[in-house]
Design an enzyme around this catalytic site. Structure first.
Site, PDB file in Angstrom:
ATOM      1  N   TYR A  42      -6.790  -1.281  -8.238  1.00 20.42           N
ATOM      2  CA  TYR A  42      -6.050  -0.896  -7.006  1.00 20.42           C
ATOM      3  C   TYR A  42      -5.648  -2.215  -6.088  1.00 20.42           C
ATOM      4  O   TYR A  42      -4.373  -2.580  -5.954  1.00 20.42           O
ATOM      5  CB  TYR A  42      -6.688   0.029  -6.221  1.00 20.42           C
ATOM      6  CG  TYR A  42      -6.175   0.356  -4.904  1.00 20.42           C
ATOM      7  CD1 TYR A  42      -5.351   1.610  -4.956  1.00 20.42           C
ATOM      8  CD2 TYR A  42      -6.233  -0.171  -3.705  1.00 20.42           C
ATOM      9  CE1 TYR A  42      -4.776   2.132  -3.907  1.00 20.42           C
ATOM     10  CE2 TYR A  42      -5.459   0.382  -2.589  1.00 20.42           C
ATOM     11  CZ  TYR A  42      -4.420   1.394  -2.726  1.00 20.42           C
ATOM     12  OH  TYR A  42      -4.057   1.641  -1.519  1.00 20.42           O
ATOM     13  N   ARG A  98       2.236   1.659  -3.552  1.00 19.00           N
ATOM     14  CA  ARG A  98       1.167   1.993  -4.555  1.00 19.00           C
ATOM     15  C   ARG A  98       0.794   3.472  -4.189  1.00 19.00           C
ATOM     16  O   ARG A  98       0.459   4.357  -5.135  1.00 19.00           O
ATOM     17  CB  ARG A  98      -0.169   1.379  -4.304  1.00 19.00           C
ATOM     18  CG  ARG A  98      -1.587   1.686  -5.045  1.00 19.00           C
ATOM     19  CD  ARG A  98      -1.199   1.730  -6.574  1.00 19.00           C
ATOM     20  NE  ARG A  98      -2.574   2.206  -7.196  1.00 19.00           N
ATOM     21  CZ  ARG A  98      -3.137   2.034  -8.267  1.00 19.00           C
ATOM     22  NH1 ARG A  98      -2.924   0.615  -8.669  1.00 19.00           N
ATOM     23  NH2 ARG A  98      -4.151   2.552  -8.807  1.00 19.00           N
ATOM     24  N   GLU A  99       0.452   3.903  -3.070  1.00 18.92           N
ATOM     25  CA  GLU A  99       0.129   5.204  -2.663  1.00 18.92           C
ATOM     26  C   GLU A  99       1.131   6.350  -2.924  1.00 18.92           C
ATOM     27  O   GLU A  99       0.724   7.314  -3.170  1.00 18.92           O
ATOM     28  CB  GLU A  99      -0.355   5.132  -1.144  1.00 18.92           C
ATOM     29  CG  GLU A  99      -1.499   4.320  -1.054  1.00 18.92           C
ATOM     30  CD  GLU A  99      -2.879   5.106  -1.332  1.00 18.92           C
ATOM     31  OE1 GLU A  99      -3.029   6.058  -1.835  1.00 18.92           O
ATOM     32  OE2 GLU A  99      -3.970   4.393  -1.374  1.00 18.92           O
ATOM     33  N   SER A 100       2.370   6.215  -2.520  1.00 17.15           N
ATOM     34  CA  SER A 100       3.181   7.383  -2.580  1.00 17.15           C
ATOM     35  C   SER A 100       4.794   6.815  -3.199  1.00 17.15           C
ATOM     36  O   SER A 100       5.471   7.718  -2.961  1.00 17.15           O
ATOM     37  CB  SER A 100       3.381   7.696  -1.276  1.00 17.15           C
ATOM     38  OG  SER A 100       4.239   6.817  -0.213  1.00 17.15           O
ATOM     39  N   ILE A 148       0.891  -1.432   0.107  1.00 18.18           N
ATOM     40  CA  ILE A 148      -0.112  -0.094   0.117  1.00 18.18           C
ATOM     41  C   ILE A 148       1.134   1.475  -0.020  1.00 18.18           C
ATOM     42  O   ILE A 148       0.596   2.137  -0.892  1.00 18.18           O
ATOM     43  CB  ILE A 148      -1.056   0.055   1.159  1.00 18.18           C
ATOM     44  CG1 ILE A 148      -2.003  -0.967   0.925  1.00 18.18           C
ATOM     45  CG2 ILE A 148      -1.676   1.381   1.465  1.00 18.18           C
ATOM     46  CD1 ILE A 148      -3.110  -1.359   2.231  1.00 18.18           C
TER      47      ILE A 148
END
Length: 209
Positions: free
Chosen positions: A193, A96-98, A93
């Site tokens: 996602y 993927r997020e940052s 996560i």
């Protein structure tokens, strides 16, 4: 004198590793290696300047983030142990997020709405800690677990691994937008996602998380 948070995390990690392997063992919310995944969509791949999609794209992006994740491995392991979830899921996560902070400016996304490694919405959450702190990673993981509990209530007949994939999708789009398992990513960013996160998590799992 108050001990710095980073020193506390290291000391806790040294204590924990004396009796638990942070990358293996029993977890409460499923196992990513048992989840089928199609990997990243061509939408996500294109945004990341890749010419290919699917598993290969997810693995390429995970590999690109792997060295940056090393800085947070102990923290992620401790949070995962405390909350009974696989460290690789948290790592994926964050990837993927940052891109492990590489896409952030002063801990925020370009639009200034999402905070930290795990990109928590400042509109929906009272964010805790610094953008890359153990407190932030804990809060983000707690949000994921809240999504898991919502998905378990909404889809009680799904297997625990299906529920985990649904929870990952819900982390992005909210549990109300998870409608069916076959189209679990229909309303997520890039329409991929959970599939992308699971593929990255499997890579991180195999490589020590």
């Amino acid at each position: 004198m108050k001990m710095p948070e980073t020193m506390l995390v290291v000391l806790m990690g040294l204590c924990l590793t004396a009796f638990v392997d942070l990358s293996s063992g029993a977890f409460c919310y499923g196992y990513v290696k048992e989840i089928a995944t199609s990997g990243a969509s061509c939408i996500t791949a294109k945004l990341n300047k890749l010419k290919y999609c699917g598993h290969v794209a997810s693995l390429q992006m995970a590999e690109a983030d792997f060295k940056r994740l090393a800085k947070y491995k102990v923290t992620i392991g401790i949070v995962a142990h405390n909350l009974c979830i696989e460290p690789s899921v948290i790592a994926a996560i964050i990837s993927r997020e940052s891109h492990v902070g590489a896409s952030l400016k002063n801990g925020m996304d370009a639009g200034g709405k999402y905070f930290g490694l795990m990109q928590l919405s400042k509109e929906w959450h009272k964010v805790k800690g610094d953008w890359d702190s153990a407190e932030h990673i804990t809060q983000g993981t707690e949000v994921l677990i809240q999504m898991m509990k919502s998905i378990q209530t909404k889809f009680p007949t799904w297997t625990i691994n299906q529920q985990l994939k649904g929870a990952i999708a819900a982390y992005n789009c909210g549990p109300g937008n998870v409608k069916t398992y076959p189209e679990v990513d229909k309303y997520t960013t890039g329409r991929d996602y959970s599939n992308d996160v699971v593929a990255r998590a499997i890579y991180f799992k195999v490589n020590g998380f």
